[in-house]
Write a protein that holds these residues in place. Structure first.
Motif, PDB file in Angstrom:
ATOM      1  N   UNK A 160      68.287  16.805  54.213  1.00  0.00           N
ATOM      2  CA  UNK A 160      67.282  17.827  53.912  1.00  0.00           C
ATOM      3  C   UNK A 160      66.049  17.245  53.228  1.00  0.00           C
ATOM      4  N   UNK A 161      66.121  16.023  52.705  1.00  0.00           N
ATOM      5  CA  UNK A 161      64.975  15.380  52.057  1.00  0.00           C
ATOM      6  C   UNK A 161      64.089  14.609  53.030  1.00  0.00           C
ATOM      7  N   UNK A 162      64.551  14.395  54.255  1.00  0.00           N
ATOM      8  CA  UNK A 162      63.804  13.593  55.233  1.00  0.00           C
ATOM      9  C   UNK A 162      62.834  14.482  55.992  1.00  0.00           C
ATOM     10  N   UNK A 163      61.565  14.050  56.086  1.00  0.00           N
ATOM     11  CA  UNK A 163      60.562  14.814  56.825  1.00  0.00           C
ATOM     12  C   UNK A 163      60.088  14.093  58.087  1.00  0.00           C
ATOM     13  N   UNK A 164      60.331  12.779  58.184  1.00  0.00           N
ATOM     14  CA  UNK A 164      59.857  12.038  59.350  1.00  0.00           C
ATOM     15  C   UNK A 164      60.713  10.788  59.547  1.00  0.00           C
ATOM     16  N   UNK A 165      61.010  10.482  60.806  1.00  0.00           N
ATOM     17  CA  UNK A 165      61.745   9.278  61.154  1.00  0.00           C
ATOM     18  C   UNK A 165      60.964   8.544  62.232  1.00  0.00           C
ATOM     19  N   UNK A 166      60.711   7.260  61.998  1.00  0.00           N
ATOM     20  CA  UNK A 166      60.005   6.431  62.981  1.00  0.00           C
ATOM     21  C   UNK A 166      60.914   5.264  63.334  1.00  0.00           C
ATOM     22  N   UNK A 167      60.991   4.971  64.630  1.00  0.00           N
ATOM     23  CA  UNK A 167      61.834   3.863  65.086  1.00  0.00           C
ATOM     24  C   UNK A 167      60.986   2.836  65.826  1.00  0.00           C
ATOM     25  N   UNK A 168      61.387   1.566  65.715  1.00  0.00           N
ATOM     26  CA  UNK A 168      60.707   0.476  66.409  1.00  0.00           C
ATOM     27  C   UNK A 168      61.786  -0.407  67.029  1.00  0.00           C
ATOM     28  N   UNK A 169      61.806  -0.518  68.378  1.00  0.00           N
ATOM     29  CA  UNK A 169      62.820  -1.371  69.003  1.00  0.00           C
ATOM     30  C   UNK A 169      62.529  -2.848  68.783  1.00  0.00           C
ATOM     31  N   UNK A 170      63.597  -3.631  68.669  1.00  0.00           N
ATOM     32  CA  UNK A 170      63.484  -5.086  68.569  1.00  0.00           C
ATOM     33  C   UNK A 170      64.620  -5.701  69.363  1.00  0.00           C
ATOM     34  N   UNK A 171      64.540  -6.980  69.616  1.00  0.00           N
ATOM     35  CA  UNK A 171      65.622  -7.667  70.306  1.00  0.00           C
ATOM     36  C   UNK A 171      65.922  -7.090  71.666  1.00  0.00           C
ATOM     37  N   UNK A 172      64.907  -6.874  72.478  1.00  0.00           N
ATOM     38  CA  UNK A 172      65.039  -6.312  73.825  1.00  0.00           C
ATOM     39  C   UNK A 172      65.737  -4.947  73.778  1.00  0.00           C
ATOM     40  N   UNK A 173      65.556  -4.223  72.711  1.00  0.00           N
ATOM     41  CA  UNK A 173      66.121  -2.889  72.570  1.00  0.00           C
ATOM     42  C   UNK A 173      67.566  -2.844  72.113  1.00  0.00           C
ATOM     43  N   UNK A 174      68.164  -3.983  71.803  1.00  0.00           N
ATOM     44  CA  UNK A 174      69.551  -3.999  71.337  1.00  0.00           C
ATOM     45  C   UNK A 174      69.677  -3.534  69.887  1.00  0.00           C
ATOM     46  N   UNK A 175      68.646  -3.738  69.104  1.00  0.00           N
ATOM     47  CA  UNK A 175      68.623  -3.260  67.722  1.00  0.00           C
ATOM     48  C   UNK A 175      67.190  -2.841  67.413  1.00  0.00           C
ATOM     49  N   UNK A 176      67.016  -2.210  66.278  1.00  0.00           N
ATOM     50  CA  UNK A 176      65.680  -1.752  65.940  1.00  0.00           C
ATOM     51  C   UNK A 176      65.546  -1.451  64.464  1.00  0.00           C
ATOM     52  N   UNK A 177      64.323  -1.195  64.063  1.00  0.00           N
ATOM     53  CA  UNK A 177      64.020  -0.832  62.687  1.00  0.00           C
ATOM     54  C   UNK A 177      63.722   0.659  62.637  1.00  0.00           C
TER      55      UNK A 177
END
Length: 128
Positions: free
Chosen positions: A70-87
């Protein structure tokens, strides 16, 4: 007696992050990146449940951050490693941000987190 939580993911960063940075570390310029990846591999742990997200990190795993959905207002994702993991970066209501680096299966984790946020925080709208 504590509140029961269903664990979705519990573990450390993706091993590919460490391998990639070890290869980059063969150059002089990549040594700081390699050191960062080694520290993440040793002491960074994620725990994502149906109630909250916990990130344990810092020097020798001494820092712990817990965030309820309930405290989160925004989530941003960035793929790395050919999409196998991300930030991922979680922005909270008070403006602070929680960075999650080298999250394994980050697309599934992102979807899971978005489902929980939408249920707990009506003013949330997902941002890709």
């Amino acid at each position: 007696m504590g509140i029961r939580e269903e664990i979705y993911y519990e573990g450390g960063p993706h091993i590919g992050d460490l391998i990639q940075n070890l290869v980059i570390g063969l150059t002089i310029i990549g040594i700081p990146l390699t050191i960062g990846a080694i520290v993440r591999a040793l002491w960074l742990r994620f725990r994502i449940t149906d109630r909250r997200i916990s990130v344990i990190g810092g020097w020798m795993g001494g820092d712990r951050t817990d965030v309820i959905y309930s405290e989160i207002v925004k989530v941003v994702k960035v793929p790395r490693g050919v999409g196998l993991w991300g930030d991922m970066v979680l922005t909270l209501k008070n403006g602070t941000r929680l960075e999650m680096r080298a999250v394994p299966k980050f697309l599934e984790v992102y979807d899971y987190i978005n489902e929980r946020i939408a249920a707990k925080n009506p003013e949330y709208s997902s941002a890709n």
